[in-house]
Design a protein around this motif. Structure first.
Motif, short mmCIF file in Angstrom:
data_model
loop_
_atom_site.label_atom_id
_atom_site.label_comp_id
_atom_site.label_asym_id
_atom_site.label_seq_id
_atom_site.Cartn_x
_atom_site.Cartn_y
_atom_site.Cartn_z
N VAL A 1 0.92 -1.25 0.05
CA VAL A 1 -0.06 -0.02 -0.26
C VAL A 1 0.99 1.09 -0.12
O VAL A 1 1.83 1.26 0.76
CB VAL A 1 -1.00 -0.19 1.23
N TYR B 1 -3.42 3.16 -5.84
CA TYR B 1 -3.48 2.84 -4.19
C TYR B 1 -2.42 1.68 -3.74
O TYR B 1 -1.81 1.95 -2.58
CB TYR B 1 -4.86 1.85 -3.82
N GLU C 1 -12.53 0.86 -2.20
CA GLU C 1 -13.28 2.01 -2.10
C GLU C 1 -14.48 1.84 -1.37
O GLU C 1 -15.03 2.68 -0.48
CB GLU C 1 -13.54 2.74 -3.29
#
Length: 444
Positions: free
Chosen positions: A83, A165, A199
């Motif tokens: 991430v 992301y 999301e």
């Protein structure tokens, strides 16, 4: 006769050649069918994976599910998801799967990968990357001590709302082959679904936090109840984004008297939360009438709710604790609520079981009985909602017994730590929100 031409014999078909051609064509058809079945299996696996990922409601679970699902889809031994930080320059989180305990222990001191080497290449160039020999790649920077020696790599970026992301990394197929175009296609498709799932979880978390903050704003901060000590805790349901109807309250009254209430409005929505707030406020106003016993006050409350609201059914327990001789007298009345739990100074637990009465909103004309029990100095009374003890696989008696056992184990703790321990180790399945309010009489 001499000189006559011999008659031509008919040509025999070349059966062996025909058989070979037929066998070859059947072989090709078989290969195509196998490829088609393999593609169908992969597609079904991808669909199943997308469904499984979309069911997760916590971000760590989603990220781990993405990694392990990608590994399953392409038969990879190792998988990881890095991430990126907000600037997208380096990795701030790294979820790895497939490592043995020995490999994890060897890498314990290495720390989080910072995105150098081939991992960094995928960060800077987010298009899919397939590498057959990591050590031969121009960006390769080698492996840290204790790291498994990896040869192959498939890296795919995961984007959320158009922003990168993180990156999904897979290495070492179980069959020893390098990753192929089919592997890349299915992992790219998974990455697209993963971005949507991430999301959704983020949005879900925002809704959950907002709902929990709203719920907590509706609950009071306990006032100074001296000579008593008191502590309360509220926990939302395990299912995020649900408002609840659980509430508690405590009001000091003249002459060392304190009124305590715990309640639960039926439902998990905005209406339940609003009904909880209106019920609590009405009850607060009625509590200052010291001349009425708890049962009479609940009857007044029931009439008021029936007249001016359309609130859902509500269960509650209203109690008043008053000085009596060397100790205290607990007087209470219940409206369909679970009984309070008494913990003696010697840490013996017993439920104050008495006629519970009907919930508020059923029949305000029905009488509401009052009950009383003597409380010695240093006794603790625990009021709670049914979300603390309800479990679909256990009877209510089993859960109540387990809660009583917990109370005896943690009863010597300071009161705030005590209610925290009950909330942490509760016997319910967490499907409902829960509230606990504990009050301790002063020691002699």
């Amino acid at each position: 006769m001499a000189g006559e031409k011999e008659e031509k014999q008919p040509r025999q078909p070349r059966l062996p050649n025909l058989h070979l051609r037929l066998r070859a064509e059947l072989g090709q058809i078989d290969e195509q069918l196998r490829a088609l079945l393999d593609a169908m299996d992969r597609l079904q696996g991808l669909l199943d994976a997308v469904v499984a990922i979309s069911r997760e409601v916590e971000l760590p679970a989603v990220l781990n599910r993405i990694v392990t699902t990608a590994m399953d889809l392409v038969g990879a031994r190792y998988g990881a998801l890095g991430v990126l930080n907000d600037s997208g320059e380096y990795l701030e989180q790294f979820i790895a799967a497939g490592l043995s305990e020995q490999e994890r222990a060897a890498l314990a001191e290495t720390g989080l990968p910072r995105g150098a080497g081939v991992l960094g290449h995928v960060i800077r160039h987010p298009e899919p990357l397939r590498v057959d020999d990591i050590s031969a790649h121009p960006a390769s920077a080698g492996f840290p001590p204790g790291h498994p020696r990896l040869r192959t790599l498939l890296g795919v970026a995961i984007s959320v709302r158009g922003k990168i992301y993180g990156d999904l990394y897979l290495s070492e197929r179980h069959d020893g082959q390098p990753f192929d175009a089919h592997d890349e296609e299915i992992v790219v498709a998974l990455a697209s679904a993963a971005g949507i799932a991430i999301e959704n979880v983020r949005l879900f978390e925002r809704v959950r936090v907002a709902a929990e903050q709203f719920q907590r704003l509706l609950l009071p901060t306990l006032p100074d109840l001296r000579p008593f000590t008191a502590a309360a805790i509220y926990r939302p349901a395990a299912e995020p984004s649900q408002l609840g109807g659980d509430w508690y309250d405590a009001i000091p009254l003249p002459d060392n008297v304190v009124a305590v209430v715990i309640g639960d409005v039926v439902g998990h929505d905005l209406r339940a939360a609003a009904a909880m707030a209106s019920t609590r406020n009405m009850l607060r106003a009625l509590l200052f009438d010291r001349s009425s016993p708890p049962g009479a006050i609940l009857t007044q409350l029931d009439h008021a709710l029936q007249t001016i609201t359309n609130n859902p059914l509500t269960t509650t327990t209203l109690a008043r604790i008053e000085p009596e001789g060397p100790g205290w007298r607990l007087r209470w009345s219940a409206a369909g609520h679970v009984p309070p739990l008494l913990l003696t100074p010697e840490l013996r637990a017993e439920y104050l079981i008495a006629e519970p009465g009907l919930p508020l909103g059923v029949d305000p004309e029905m009488p509401r009985p009052d009950h009383s029990h003597f409380l010695p100095p240093g006794a603790t009374v625990v009021f709670f909602t049914d979300g603390l003890v309800e479990h679909p696989d256990h009877s209510i008696d089993e859960s109540l017994n387990e809660l009583a056992d917990l109370a005896t184990v943690y009863g010597a703790l300071p009161l705030q730590e005590f209610v925290q321990a009950l909330a942490d180790h509760h016997p319910s399945d967490g499907h409902d929100d829960m509230a606990i309010l504990a009050l301790r009489t002063p020691h002699a």
